[in-house]
Design a protein around this motif. Structure first.
Motif, PDB file in Angstrom:
ATOM      1  N   TRP A   1      11.008   3.114  -4.595  1.00  0.00           N
ATOM      2  CA  TRP A   1       9.734   2.981  -3.714  1.00  0.00           C
ATOM      3  C   TRP A   1       8.771   2.669  -4.558  1.00  0.00           C
ATOM      4  CZ3 TRP A   1      10.878   7.997  -0.504  1.00  0.00           C
ATOM      5  CH2 TRP A   1      12.115   7.763   0.474  1.00  0.00           C
ATOM      6  N   LEU A   2       8.314   2.885  -5.599  1.00  0.00           N
ATOM      7  CA  LEU A   2       7.177   2.717  -6.321  1.00  0.00           C
ATOM      8  C   LEU A   2       7.253   1.452  -6.729  1.00  0.00           C
ATOM      9  CD1 LEU A   2       6.621   5.802  -8.587  1.00  0.00           C
ATOM     10  CD2 LEU A   2       5.289   4.999  -6.620  1.00  0.00           C
ATOM     11  N   GLN A   3       8.268   1.033  -7.477  1.00  0.00           N
ATOM     12  CA  GLN A   3       8.417  -0.493  -7.723  1.00  0.00           C
ATOM     13  C   GLN A   3       8.260  -1.512  -6.459  1.00  0.00           C
ATOM     14  OE1 GLN A   3      12.477  -1.794  -8.963  1.00  0.00           O
ATOM     15  NE2 GLN A   3      11.528  -3.337 -10.460  1.00  0.00           N
ATOM     16  N   ARG A   4       8.843  -1.075  -5.531  1.00  0.00           N
ATOM     17  CA  ARG A   4       8.705  -1.918  -4.242  1.00  0.00           C
ATOM     18  C   ARG A   4       7.467  -2.185  -3.641  1.00  0.00           C
ATOM     19  NH1 ARG A   4      13.311  -0.587   0.190  1.00  0.00           N
ATOM     20  NH2 ARG A   4      11.963  -2.240   0.925  1.00  0.00           N
ATOM     21  N   TYR A   5       6.822  -0.913  -3.551  1.00  0.00           N
ATOM     22  CA  TYR A   5       5.369  -0.828  -3.125  1.00  0.00           C
ATOM     23  C   TYR A   5       4.651  -1.528  -3.923  1.00  0.00           C
ATOM     24  CZ  TYR A   5       0.775   0.698  -1.618  1.00  0.00           C
ATOM     25  OH  TYR A   5      -0.596   0.415  -1.349  1.00  0.00           O
ATOM     26  N   ARG A   6       4.521  -1.656  -5.410  1.00  0.00           N
ATOM     27  CA  ARG A   6       3.802  -2.284  -6.357  1.00  0.00           C
ATOM     28  C   ARG A   6       4.110  -3.852  -6.298  1.00  0.00           C
ATOM     29  NH1 ARG A   6       5.343   1.470 -10.104  1.00  0.00           N
ATOM     30  NH2 ARG A   6       4.102   3.260 -10.589  1.00  0.00           N
ATOM     31  N   SER A   7       5.375  -4.270  -5.660  1.00  0.00           N
ATOM     32  CA  SER A   7       5.514  -5.654  -5.752  1.00  0.00           C
ATOM     33  C   SER A   7       4.579  -6.445  -4.832  1.00  0.00           C
ATOM     34  CB  SER A   7       6.915  -5.927  -5.417  1.00  0.00           C
ATOM     35  OG  SER A   7       7.247  -5.494  -4.192  1.00  0.00           O
ATOM     36  N   LEU A   8       4.364  -5.803  -3.773  1.00  0.00           N
ATOM     37  CA  LEU A   8       3.267  -6.298  -2.711  1.00  0.00           C
ATOM     38  C   LEU A   8       2.209  -5.635  -2.468  1.00  0.00           C
ATOM     39  CD1 LEU A   8       5.946  -7.043   0.440  1.00  0.00           C
ATOM     40  CD2 LEU A   8       5.326  -8.510  -1.651  1.00  0.00           C
ATOM     41  N   ASP A   9       1.789  -4.481  -3.234  1.00  0.00           N
ATOM     42  CA  ASP A   9       0.664  -3.603  -3.055  1.00  0.00           C
ATOM     43  C   ASP A   9       0.599  -3.478  -1.637  1.00  0.00           C
ATOM     44  OD1 ASP A   9      -1.443  -2.109  -4.052  1.00  0.00           O
ATOM     45  OD2 ASP A   9      -3.056  -3.994  -3.823  1.00  0.00           O
ATOM     46  N   ALA A  10       1.501  -3.383  -1.007  1.00  0.00           N
ATOM     47  CA  ALA A  10       1.393  -3.212   0.664  1.00  0.00           C
ATOM     48  C   ALA A  10       2.361  -2.305   1.042  1.00  0.00           C
ATOM     49  CB  ALA A  10       1.410  -4.298   1.487  1.00  0.00           C
ATOM     50  N   VAL A  11       2.057  -1.575   2.363  1.00  0.00           N
ATOM     51  CA  VAL A  11       3.283  -0.854   3.039  1.00  0.00           C
ATOM     52  C   VAL A  11       4.563  -1.606   3.279  1.00  0.00           C
ATOM     53  CG1 VAL A  11       3.644   0.729   4.969  1.00  0.00           C
ATOM     54  CG2 VAL A  11       1.245   0.763   3.729  1.00  0.00           C
ATOM     55  N   SER A  12       4.266  -3.049   3.490  1.00  0.00           N
ATOM     56  CA  SER A  12       5.340  -3.767   3.937  1.00  0.00           C
ATOM     57  C   SER A  12       6.333  -3.781   3.004  1.00  0.00           C
ATOM     58  CB  SER A  12       4.639  -5.118   4.550  1.00  0.00           C
ATOM     59  OG  SER A  12       4.124  -5.665   3.382  1.00  0.00           O
ATOM     60  N   GLY A  13       6.097  -3.562   1.650  1.00  0.00           N
ATOM     61  CA  GLY A  13       7.088  -3.727   0.599  1.00  0.00           C
ATOM     62  C   GLY A  13       8.297  -2.587   0.717  1.00  0.00           C
ATOM     63  N   LEU A  14       7.811  -1.437   1.662  1.00  0.00           N
ATOM     64  CA  LEU A  14       8.791  -0.342   1.733  1.00  0.00           C
ATOM     65  C   LEU A  14       9.450  -0.101   3.067  1.00  0.00           C
ATOM     66  CD1 LEU A  14       6.121   2.170   0.530  1.00  0.00           C
ATOM     67  CD2 LEU A  14       8.113   1.431  -0.594  1.00  0.00           C
ATOM     68  N   VAL A  15       9.675  -1.493   3.708  1.00  0.00           N
ATOM     69  CA  VAL A  15      10.292  -1.673   5.050  1.00  0.00           C
ATOM     70  C   VAL A  15      11.925  -1.799   4.643  1.00  0.00           C
ATOM     71  CG1 VAL A  15      10.634  -3.249   6.880  1.00  0.00           C
ATOM     72  CG2 VAL A  15       8.408  -2.778   6.189  1.00  0.00           C
ATOM     73  N   PRO A  16      12.572  -1.182   5.404  1.00  0.00           N
ATOM     74  CA  PRO A  16      13.951  -1.186   5.127  1.00  0.00           C
ATOM     75  C   PRO A  16      14.571  -2.582   5.255  1.00  0.00           C
ATOM     76  CG  PRO A  16      13.651   0.579   6.657  1.00  0.00           C
ATOM     77  CD  PRO A  16      12.264  -0.058   6.478  1.00  0.00           C
TER      78      PRO A  16
END
Length: 648
Positions: free
Chosen positions: A130-145
């Motif tokens: 989850w940390l990696q996915r969030y950092r990839s966009l620096d946004a909550v949308s990076g954590l969408v299923p």
């Protein structure tokens, strides 16, 4: 702005959005024209040293030449927020809450991650993912299923169930008795059973509760003072501006200078300035200048300008200066203006992980930093010809209109020089140092301030621009799509003609965006291909115009006793009005102002590509033009700032 998009042959009519970012930190992998590199050290705001993964050689690279690497393949960086299902968005927000304590610098040690995973009852591997996915966009949308297909607002429940949930939330949940979410779910299901409806799931009800801003929930549920204490800083103090971009203030103000039109050099009035300021450093992050009254466009374009790098913007205006500011703010504070509270602006900010904090009524200290910046800028303009000063008393017998000599573009260059070469470099009375030096300390550390690191740069400028344009949802008919009674059509819409929503069985609504300064086209988001396509007006003979010009023509048609829905008559009226304005431009200020506003809209600069209007197709035998990234950057580092004048 959109006029430039039509005129510039290099601007694509089909566009794949990407919200990936370029991580400018030691150890980050980046793409460069010379290959793939790992950053060793960030030297300053312009340069890094990096090691080539192919040759192993160390090189100095310009930050402006770096691109992102598609290292995270499962991130939804190409999805518009209105194409995300409500339940999926709720999951993304819950994941963000889970990893939020670990996002601060130095908080991602193995022990911290394992402890957080234990608290949440999940594996450390999941937290790292989850940390990696969030950092990839620096946004909550990076954590969408990754379960795509369902759209927000057209979800898996019927329209009747949506209405019922809204009714229960309004009349039952948002009350001083503060019933729990579980009780609200039971009330919804009880009423659904009584009415013979399919029972909505608890997840669906909770998702709609969580869409309500926390401040609004607390206020409506009898916790007004608690909400005020939680979301309002104390007078004279900004405790939350602890590092660059943590808290940003944005506001509008009319400029205290009369300007003249480009053609006749006669006075036409005062333009509006929308500006954003960083609370931590007092750096000006971005601005938007226009003759149009404050609107969602003003706020959106100002915020887009704040997020994007400024190198090309300074080149456009011929300014030799350093403005090393870019990146997404964490929190944006504003007043209670309708533009800041619009659904479209809120969604644009949510898509980029930006929290909005609206100034509570009766709390003037809340916007103190932005108001002081505006006061400083306005005061500096009072010595320009055409100044209206700060008050009638101060103006005295000065003839502002008679002595006005500067055009809007000339005044804008003055403001840019003032911001970059003076305001940012003069000692700030509250900071004890220039804002540019404070910004540098916040990024690289020093004077007891831990380094925050270089903000990530957006990988795609056009995506930022589109994300902050107004959003519309429309169905697609056999003759295209209608917006403001204007028909738009392109072959790309053919696939969606008469499409039904799989959840409701009703006509499917699609996402469109439009720049109100040029309504000759829309941007259509295809939820299947994840592409934006430019959709022109069906009437190709219609002139490009802004929404204010189109609305004015409809009003005049109606006053004359004709049908304002007659598109042919409306566009003919626009043509006639333009001819009349040109004839009377030398006679009246209002006519000159309208002509200048139309001219500004026609040449409006796109923050995603500021130099588009200056580019021309090269001759066949002409050598290629050098890359903008290879031009010599403005000289001078923040460490060289030295001045003695205090600023407010």
């Amino acid at each position: 702005m959109a006029a430039n998009l039509n005129a510039d042959e290099e601007m694509k009519s089909v566009f794949a959005p990407s919200r990936r970012r370029i991580d400018v930190q030691s150890g980050a992998l980046v793409q460069h024209p010379d290959g793939v590199f790992r950053i060793d050290e960030v030297l300053d705001f312009d340069t890094v040293t990096a090691t080539s993964l192919e040759s192993g050689r160390i090189q100095m690279l310009r930050i402006g030449e770096l691109q992102s690497i598609e290292s995270v393949s499962d991130v939804m960086d190409d999805v518009d927020i209105d194409a995300i299902d409500a339940d999926d968005w709720r999951v993304a927000q819950s994941r963000y809450a889970a990893v939020k304590p670990l996002l601060e610098p130095g908080a991602q040690s193995r022990e911290s991650v394992e402890l957080r995973a234990k608290e949440l009852g999940i594996s450390p591997a999941t937290v790292y993912r989850w940390l990696q996915r969030y950092r990839s966009l620096d946004a909550v949308s990076g954590l969408v299923p990754f379960q795509r297909g369902w759209r927000s607002g057209n979800g898996r429940i019927s329209a009747a169930a949506e209405t019922l949930i809204k009714e229960v939330i309004e009349c039952f949940h948002l009350t001083p008795e503060r019933p729990t979410a579980q009780k609200t779910v039971r009330e919804v299901q009880r009423l659904a059973h009584e009415r013979g409806m399919v029972l909505p799931s608890g997840t669906a009800v909770r998702a709609r509760i969580e869409r309500i801003p926390e401040y609004e929930r607390m206020r409506r549920r009898g916790e007004k003072e608690k909400a005020k204490n939680k979301f309002s800083p104390t007078p004279g103090v900004s405790p939350d501006g602890k590092y660059p971009l943590s808290h940003v203030q944005i506001d509008h103000t009319p400029l205290d200078v009369m300007v003249v039109d480009d053609v006749h050099r006669l006075p036409i009035g005062r333009p509006w300035l929308t500006v954003a300021i960083d609370e931590f450093s007092r750096m000006t992050l971005g601005y938007y200048m226009s003759f149009d009254a404050p609107s969602m466009t003003s706020s959106g374009m100002c915020l887009a300008h704040a997020i994007l790098p400024k190198e090309q913007w300074l080149m456009l205006h011929g300014i030799e200066a350093q403005w090393p500011v870019w990146g997404r703010p964490k929190v944006v504070k504003s007043d209670n203006g309708s533009d800041f509270k619009s659904s479209s602006f809120k969604k644009s900010c949510a898509l980029h992980g930006i929290d909005l904090a609206v100034r509570p009524k009766g709390s003037p200290h809340y916007g103190g930093h932005i108001e002081r910046l505006q006061g400083t800028l306005l005061k500096e303009l009072h010595d320009l010809p055409g100044s209206t000063f700060s008050s009638v008393a101060h103006k005295g017998e000065y003839d502002s209109e008679g002595l006005a000599v500067m055009t809007k573009s000339e005044l804008e260059k003055q403001i840019l020089m003032l911001i970059c070469n003076e305001y940012h470099r003069r000692k700030h009375s509250a900071l004890g140092m220039p804002p540019l030096r404070k910004w540098e300390i916040g990024v690289f550390g020093g004077a007891g301030q831990p380094p925050r690191g270089m903000p990530a740069r957006p990988a795609d400028r056009m995506t930022v621009y589109l994300d902050f344009l107004p959003i519309f949802e429309r169905t697609i008919q056999a003759d295209g799509v209608s917006l403001d009674n204007i028909r738009y059509y392109a072959d790309v819409l053919r696939l969606w003609i008469g499409a039904k929503d799989p959840g409701t069985g009703e006509a499917r609504k699609h996402i469109f965006r439009r720049d109100p300064r040029d309504i000759s086209c829309l941007w259509f988001y295809d939820s299947e291909s994840k592409y934006y396509s430019k959709i022109p007006m069906a009437n190709q003979d219609a002139p490009a115009c802004s929404i204010w010009e189109y609305t004015k023509a409809k009003e005049e048609i109606k006053k004359a006793g004709f049908d304002p829905s007659d598109q042919k008559a409306v566009f003919q009226s626009i043509g006639k009005r333009r001819a009349m304005v040109q004839d009377s431009a030398q006679k009246t200020k209002q006519a000159r102002r309208e002509a200048q506003r139309r001219a500004d809209h026609a040449k409006a600069v796109n923050p995603a590509d500021p130099l588009a209007s200056q580019r021309r197709a090269p001759a066949k035998d002409a050598p290629p033009k050098p890359s903008l990234a290879k031009l010599t950057p403005p000289s001078g580092l923040a460490t060289s700032v030295s001045a003695t004048d205090d600023i407010a």
